[in-house]
Every structure is written in structure tokens, then in C-alpha cells.
Design a protein around this motif. Structure first.
Motif, PDB file in Angstrom:
ATOM      1  N   GLU A 206     -16.427 -24.898   0.612  1.00 18.50           N
ATOM      2  CA  GLU A 206     -16.381 -25.658   1.859  1.00 18.50           C
ATOM      3  C   GLU A 206     -17.739 -25.826   2.520  1.00 18.50           C
ATOM      4  O   GLU A 206     -17.827 -26.406   3.602  1.00 18.50           O
ATOM      5  CB  GLU A 206     -15.420 -24.976   2.832  1.00 18.50           C
ATOM      6  CG  GLU A 206     -13.979 -24.919   2.337  1.00 18.50           C
ATOM      7  CD  GLU A 206     -13.051 -24.231   3.309  1.00 18.50           C
ATOM      8  OE1 GLU A 206     -13.561 -23.664   4.301  1.00 18.50           O
ATOM      9  OE2 GLU A 206     -11.822 -24.248   3.078  1.00 18.50           O
ATOM     10  N   LYS A 208     -20.832 -27.545   3.389  1.00 13.93           N
ATOM     11  CA  LYS A 208     -21.292 -28.929   3.334  1.00 13.93           C
ATOM     12  C   LYS A 208     -22.798 -29.032   3.140  1.00 13.93           C
ATOM     13  O   LYS A 208     -23.298 -30.066   2.699  1.00 13.93           O
ATOM     14  CB  LYS A 208     -20.901 -29.664   4.624  1.00 13.93           C
ATOM     15  CG  LYS A 208     -19.389 -29.684   4.877  1.00 13.93           C
ATOM     16  CD  LYS A 208     -18.641 -30.333   3.718  1.00 13.93           C
ATOM     17  CE  LYS A 208     -17.141 -30.390   4.003  1.00 13.93           C
ATOM     18  NZ  LYS A 208     -16.387 -30.988   2.869  1.00 13.93           N
ATOM     19  N   LYS A 209     -23.514 -27.958   3.453  1.00  9.40           N
ATOM     20  CA  LYS A 209     -24.964 -27.995   3.294  1.00  9.40           C
ATOM     21  C   LYS A 209     -25.400 -27.687   1.862  1.00  9.40           C
ATOM     22  O   LYS A 209     -26.563 -27.847   1.524  1.00  9.40           O
ATOM     23  CB  LYS A 209     -25.615 -26.992   4.261  1.00  9.40           C
ATOM     24  CG  LYS A 209     -25.405 -27.335   5.729  1.00  9.40           C
ATOM     25  CD  LYS A 209     -26.127 -26.346   6.630  1.00  9.40           C
ATOM     26  CE  LYS A 209     -25.933 -26.711   8.096  1.00  9.40           C
ATOM     27  NZ  LYS A 209     -26.628 -25.748   8.993  1.00  9.40           N
ATOM     28  N   ASP A 211     -23.483 -28.681  -1.357  1.00 16.44           N
ATOM     29  CA  ASP A 211     -22.332 -29.270  -2.038  1.00 16.44           C
ATOM     30  C   ASP A 211     -22.363 -28.992  -3.527  1.00 16.44           C
ATOM     31  O   ASP A 211     -23.415 -29.117  -4.182  1.00 16.44           O
ATOM     32  CB  ASP A 211     -22.299 -30.783  -1.809  1.00 16.44           C
ATOM     33  CG  ASP A 211     -21.579 -31.129  -0.512  1.00 16.44           C
ATOM     34  OD1 ASP A 211     -20.819 -30.276  -0.034  1.00 16.44           O
ATOM     35  OD2 ASP A 211     -21.800 -32.228   0.004  1.00 16.44           O
TER      36      ASP A 211
END
Length: 324
Positions: A206, A208-209, A211
Motif C-alpha cells: 500500500e 504509494k511512495k 510502488d
């Protein structure tokens, strides 16, 4: 030890910056302060100490610092019939992975052999997913072995068809209690490891920085599902350990009750003869049997009868039968 795991090459020690050039997986194994300083210089990241990796707060185990993802978890290592827990750390960067551990783990050795046995290149993300998959597989192996051990332990606890020798019952029950306790400790340690692995899988998926590719995200989802299934198995194992603990304590209570029965029998058969001897040992002149020719033998027979009759009664009740 500070080593680089290179595709198609055996692991090589890292002594200078050049030794780590183009390497996706850098591995610190029980590092010295100098090796930690070299790793910090090469990666440009802070290297967590063992004390940092042993922190239990979620915010200390899973966080980002600059562009690097810091992950840590306790892992169980089983060596033959013994086990212990040691922390493991991951520093996942854009182009590489740095692992920090303080003992050898078979799952890490397996992935190291896989990487060195092929010329296919791996990214840091791919290595991290491979390591998570291998660790979960290892946890599954440990749980399978624990389940088999508990099956054997269950048969030993409930060996109702075998007579329990009175002289060995105490030692046998002590041994069973220790085995149950060790099984419970192992199940608890595996649960802690799986909890840490589950948090890592969720955090990385999870994040997002940082991926992951779609393929790696799917594999991470599979890892998370495997961890959930293993957690269910651990719950079953824990319930069985608790059941065996209760059963063992029950048998210990039965053995203690048997001991109390013997003490009760000994106490009871000692009271009546003492009472008879006390009565006929009194120095009263008007004791009816005082001048009786058979008074002495009568008192002895009466004392013997007060011993034999209770013994026969206890035997009939089954208190003197050999425990099974």
C-alpha cells in the motif's frame, strides 16, 4: 559480515564502494561497526542497529526515511529441536535492497543460492518479494513440524492403554509438561513472526511512495493470503497446545489425588490400632480384660482387625489398585 549477492557469482565480501556497484542485494550479517559505517556510506542511508530492529512499535518497524522504506520483524530460527527469535531488518531503496540480520536463516540462504545460481538480473523489489515468499514458506515448514510434534505429544499424553509405573509417572508428567510448554513458546514466536511479516506485506503493497510493479504486487497479495492461512493454523495449534496443557495438568492432579489416597489410607489404618493400644494401655484397675487370660492376644487381634478390615474396604473401593 558485509556481502554482495550477485547473479551468476558466489557471494563476495564488500570491502570498498566498488564492490557494491550494480548489486541489487547487499547483506549485513551480524555486522561490525565498521561494516555498518561502510554500508551507510555506500547506500547513503541510516543503518538501523539491533536495538532499533527490536523495537515493538509499529511506527518503529515500518516507516519511510527519505526515499528508503525501513522494515523490521522478529523471525524464528529453528535448529533441530531448539529455536530462538532474532530481529531482521530491510532497507528497500529505489535501486537496491539492504538486509540486516544477526544470525543465518535458511530462507535467506535459499534465495542467495537462487540468485547466484542464475545470470538473470534481479531488482531490489524482486529480491525483497523473493525473501518474503521464502520466509513464509519456512514459517509454514516450522508449523508443519510443530503440528506433527503435537500429534506425537497428544498420543504420549493420552496413552490410556499403557500402564503408568508409579515410580516413573512423576518424571513422565514433568517431561510432558515441558514439551507442551516448548510447543506453546514456539507457536507464540511463530505468531509474532507472521504478524510482523503481515505488516510488512501490507505496508509495502500500500506504499504509494514506493510502488511495486503489478506482477510483484500480485505476488505480495499471495504472500499476504498465505500469512492469513498460517495465522489460522497457528490459532488451531494454540488451541491444541492449551488443550494438551489442561490434559497434562489434569493427569498431574489425578496423580496427586492418588498420593493423597495413599496418605489417607495410611493415616486411617494407623488411628484405630493406636486407639485400641491407648485404651488397653490405661492404668485403670477396673478394665474388664485386665486379668483375662487371653486379654493380651485379644487386644493384638483387635488391633490387627482394625488394620485388615479398612485395607480390605479400601481395596474393594479401588483405592489400592495400580494406577493406569
Amino acid at each position: 559480515m558485509f556481502v554482495a549477492h550477485c547473479p551468476g557469482q558466489p557471494p563476495r565480501p564488500i570491502v570498498t564502494d566498488a564492490d557494491a556497484t550494480g548489486i541489487a542485494w547487499l547483506d549485513l550479517l551480524d555486522p561490525t561497526p565498521d561494516e555498518q559505517a561502510l554500508a551507510a556510506k555506500i547506500t547513503g542511508q541510516r543503518i538501523p542497529t539491533r536495538a532499533d530492529l527490536e523495537e515493538i512499535e509499529s511506527s518503529s518497524r515500518l516507516f519511510m526515511e527519505d526515499d528508503a522504506v525501513y522494515l523490521s520483524t522478529p523471525l524464528v530460527r529453528r535448529v533441530q529441536d531448539d529455536f530462538f527469535v532474532s530481529p531482521v531488518g530491510f532497507v528497500l531503496m529505489r535501486d537496491r535492497l539492504l538486509t540486516i540480520r544477526f544470525t543465518e536463516f535458511s530462507s535467506f540462504d535459499l534465495i542467495a543460492k537462487q540468485i547466484t545460481g542464475t545470470k538473470e538480473s534481479y531488482s531490489g523489489d524482486e529480491v525483497s518479494v523473493l525473501l518474503l515468499e521464502a520466509v513464509v514458506d519456512r514459517m509454514a515448514d516450522i508449523l508443519e513440524h510443530l503440528g506433527q510434534s503435537l500429534d506425537t505429544l497428544s498420543r504420549d499424553v493420552f496413552q490410556a492403554d499403557q500402564p503408568r509405573q508409579a515410580g516413573r509417572a512423576d518424571q513422565m508428567l514433568r517431561t510432558l509438561l515441558r514439551r507442551v510448554g516448548r510447543s506453546g513458546d514456539l507457536a507464540s514466536s511463530v505468531r509474532d513472526s507472521l504478524l510482523g511479516m503481515e505488516r510488512i506485506a501490507i505496508f509495502v503493497s500500500e506504499n504509494k511512495k514506493h510502488d511495486l510493479s503489478e506482477k510483484l504486487r500480485d505476488r505480495m497479495s499471495t504472500v499476504a493470503r498465505d500469512i492469513v492461512s498460517l495465522n489460522d493454523f497457528v490459532s488451531q495449534i494454540s488451541n491444541k497446545v492449551q488443550f494438551l496443557l489442561d490434559a497434562t495438568l489434569g493427569f498431574i492432579s489425578i496423580e496427586q489425588n492418588n498420593g493423597m489416597k495413599i496418605l489417607t489410607v495410611v493415616s486411617f489404618i494407623g488411628v484405630a490400632p493406636t486407639l485400641v493400644a491407648g485404651i488397653y494401655g490405661m492404668n485403670f484397675h477396673d478394665i474388664p480384660e485386665l486379668n483375662w487370660k487371653y486379654g493380651y492376644w485379644y487386644s493384638l487381634a483387635l488391633m490387627a482387625a482394625t488394620i485388615v478390615v479398612p485395607l480390605l474396604w479400601f481395596w474393594h473401593r479401588g483405592w489400592l489398585a495400580r494406577g493406569r
